[in-house]
Write a protein that holds these residues in place. Structure first.
Motif, mmCIF file in Angstrom:
data_model
loop_
_atom_site.group_PDB
_atom_site.id
_atom_site.type_symbol
_atom_site.label_atom_id
_atom_site.label_comp_id
_atom_site.label_asym_id
_atom_site.label_seq_id
_atom_site.Cartn_x
_atom_site.Cartn_y
_atom_site.Cartn_z
ATOM 1 N N ARG A 171 -3.414 -0.332 2.301
ATOM 2 C CA ARG A 171 -3.129 -1.594 2.973
ATOM 3 C C ARG A 171 -1.851 -2.264 2.499
ATOM 4 N N TYR A 172 -1.510 -2.065 1.238
ATOM 5 C CA TYR A 172 -0.268 -2.643 0.731
ATOM 6 C C TYR A 172 0.640 -1.503 0.329
ATOM 7 N N ARG A 173 1.439 -1.032 1.252
ATOM 8 C CA ARG A 173 2.292 0.120 0.956
ATOM 9 C C ARG A 173 3.440 -0.301 0.036
ATOM 10 N N THR A 174 3.497 0.344 -1.097
ATOM 11 C CA THR A 174 4.602 0.114 -2.008
ATOM 12 C C THR A 174 5.100 1.456 -2.472
ATOM 13 N N ARG A 175 5.982 1.426 -3.465
ATOM 14 C CA ARG A 175 6.471 2.683 -4.007
ATOM 15 C C ARG A 175 5.328 3.454 -4.682
#
Lengths: 286, 285
Positions: free
Chosen positions: A107-111
């Motif tokens: 849900r929270y796309r980060t590196r």
């Protein structure tokens, strides 16, 4: 006209032959796949004839003596309970921690998301026999040798990354809109996750649970290295210890092996559909 | 991010830190006596490794074993998948039966096969003699060549279901009408396989072959360890087995870490090169 019906008949006969050949091949494959399992069962149920030559393919008489003797003669029950504890605890922790992590990554796309893909791949490349060396050193320094709880933690090294990855795949396939709709209806973001999204990933949770259970149930090298005391052994270590003895009681050994195989087999037979969809989903899509 | 934190902590404790420690340990002399007080030796372990014939012997064994397992599992898996990839009565049952070896724990698999391959009372010797394929009982686990064949075969028995499941999923993703069109055009079964099935499986093949290679190369250790413990005379001593034996039989933990690190590095390099090459080939199609 005459020749046409002859051709049609030949065609039909060829199809029939084709079906029969196919059926025979399928049966042959099934027999080859199941035979070793059958042979274990058969040998555990025919106590006297274990050392019979030629071996009988289908037993005429069966007896449960080997089962009685092996349960009486070895701490089988203890090992079984230890294995059950380790496998269930590993499964529960993998699912619990994995669910939250997968949700976060999806849900929270980060590196971090990409990094996790790399971590999953690396765990596939990591020899268990290499990982067990530092584990042994760490556990010794912490005084955690002989602790079943410690073994559970060690098992997470291989069970958790895959759990996260498979569950993340399931979360990715669920549209955000479903959560948003639930939030409009008045639930909080976290509430929407737990009430709406997680129930939808149930097939994934089942797949991951079977996988984690089977990994932990069959794990050998950590258990062999991190546990010394016989009363704390899990079943894999107990089974392999029979090997060192002078007189090999094959029937008893195979009776113990059969008992040990029942739980994963039941899980597998009942839930294989979920396991297969969980593990092939990513491969076919990608 | 709070959601990911527990997972990061656990993986840090059971994966990242131990991997780091393992690689680091490769530069030390660590035995059972000086566990708490290792001696730094630099690249000495690696130098020793390069000069040890047993290491190179193990490299050869590992390569042969890996190729055998990948090719064996792939062929068996593909044949079974082709058999199952058409509707017939009892298909679900047949599939369950054929992938049963997957559900059996490795330790049990080894016990069953040790018994079936027993030199004096094993059913394999009996069946082979019944069909006049051999004239006297073979000592499967005691002769170097036979031991290699045995461990490879037993490993294939446990890994082909993975290949089957993935290939079957791949086969079912190939559109049916391609086959119908080809049949109308008069293509033979072989032509249909070669021009439709095989290219259609390409995406699955890429993942599957990497997965099988890594499994055979680094992960399947229990089977060999419990069947032959690397013997006879090192004939089945793959690098992961050598890692374990050096660490926990000879208590040379530093040297063992170095061997294990080499396995890890080879696996990582192999994967990078493999993925690079296959992605290039794949994009050209």
């Amino acid at each position: 006209m005459q020749s046409q019906t002859a051709a049609a008949r030949a065609f039909r006969r060829r199809r029939q032959l084709d079906t029969i050949v196919h059926a025979l091949l399928v049966i042959g494959a099934c027999v080859l796949a199941v035979f070793p399992f059958y042979w274990m069962l058969k040998s555990s149920l025919t106590t006297e004839s274990a050392f019979q030559w030629p071996p009988e393919m289908i037993p005429l008489t069966i007896s449960f003596d080997a089962y009685r003797d092996v349960v009486a003669g070895y701490p089988i029950v203890r090992w079984f309970l230890n294995s059950t504890f380790v496998a269930l605890a590993t499964t529960a922790l993998s699912v619990l921690i994995g669910l939250n992590a997968a949700l976060g990554l999806s849900r929270y796309r980060t590196r971090l998301t990409g990094l996790f893909g790399v971590v999953i791949l690396i765990t596939q490349m990591l020899p268990a026999t290499l990982l067990v060396i530092p584990m042994f050193i760490i556990f010794r320094n912490l005084g955690m040798i002989d602790s079943l709880g410690g073994l559970v933690v060690a098992n997470l090294a291989f069970a958790l990354p895959l759990a996260i990855w498979v569950l993340k795949g399931f979360f990715d396939s669920i549209p955000r809109e479903i959560e948003e709709a639930s939030m409009i209806d008045g639930s909080s973001e976290v509430g929407a996750f737990y009430r709406v999204t997680i129930p939808l990933t149930l097939p994934g949770i089942i797949a991951v649970s079977i996988y984690a259970f089977m990994v932990a149930w069959g794990e050998f090298f950590f258990a062999r290295t991190l546990i010394n005391q016989e009363t704390n052994w899990v079943f894999t270590v107990g089974l392999s210890s029979f090997r060192g003895e002078h007189t090999l009681h094959w029937s008893e050994l195979l009776a113990a092996a059969t008992i040990f195989t029942i739980p994963p087999l039941l899980f597998f037979a009942g839930l294989q559909r979920h396991l297969i969809s969980g593990l092939t989903g990513g491969a076919v899509k990608g | 991010m709070l959601l990911v934190l527990p997972a990061l902590l656990v993986l840090g404790a059971v994966l990242f830190y131990p991997i780091g420690l393992a690689i680091y340990s490769g530069f030390f002399d660590i035995g059972m006596m000086n566990l708490g007080n290792p001696r730094f030796v630099g690249w000495e372990n690696y130098r020793k490794m390069a000069n040890t014939p047993a290491f190179w012997q193990s490299v050869r064994v590992t390569v042969i074993y890996t190729i055998g397992v990948v090719v064996g599992s792939y062929i068996v898996g593909l044949l079974c998948a082709l058999l199952l990839n058409r509707p017939f009565r009892g298909r679900a049952l047949a599939r369950t039966l054929i992938i049963i070896p997957w559900a059996i724990p490795n330790v049990v698999t080894v016990l069953i096969w040790n018994w079936m391959l027993d030199a004096n009372y094993g059913v394999v010797n009996y069946l082979l003699q019944t069909f006049h394929l051999i004239s006297e009982n073979l000592r499967w686990r005691a002769m170097p060549d036979l031991a290699q064949i045995s461990v490879t075969g037993v490993t294939v028995w446990t890994t082909y279901p993975v290949a089957l499941v993935m290939l079957l999923a791949g086969l079912q993703a190939i559109p049916r009408d391609l086959y119908e069109a080809a049949s109308v055009d008069g293509a033979t079964a072989w032509q249909r396989f070669w021009h439709i099935t095989w290219p259609g499986l390409a995406p699955v093949n890429i993942v599957l072959i990497l997965l099988l290679s890594l499994m055979a190369f680094t992960r399947v250790v229990t089977i060999i360890y419990l069947m032959t413990a690397g013997g006879p005379a090192g004939a089945t001593e793959t690098l992961p087995i050598q890692t374990y034996l050096q660490a926990f039989k000879f208590f040379r933990m530093g040297y063992a870490s170095a061997v294990g690190t080499v396995v890890l590095v080879i696996a990582v390099l192999f994967s990078i090169v493999y993925l690079y090459v296959t992605s290039r080939v794949y994009q050209q199609d």
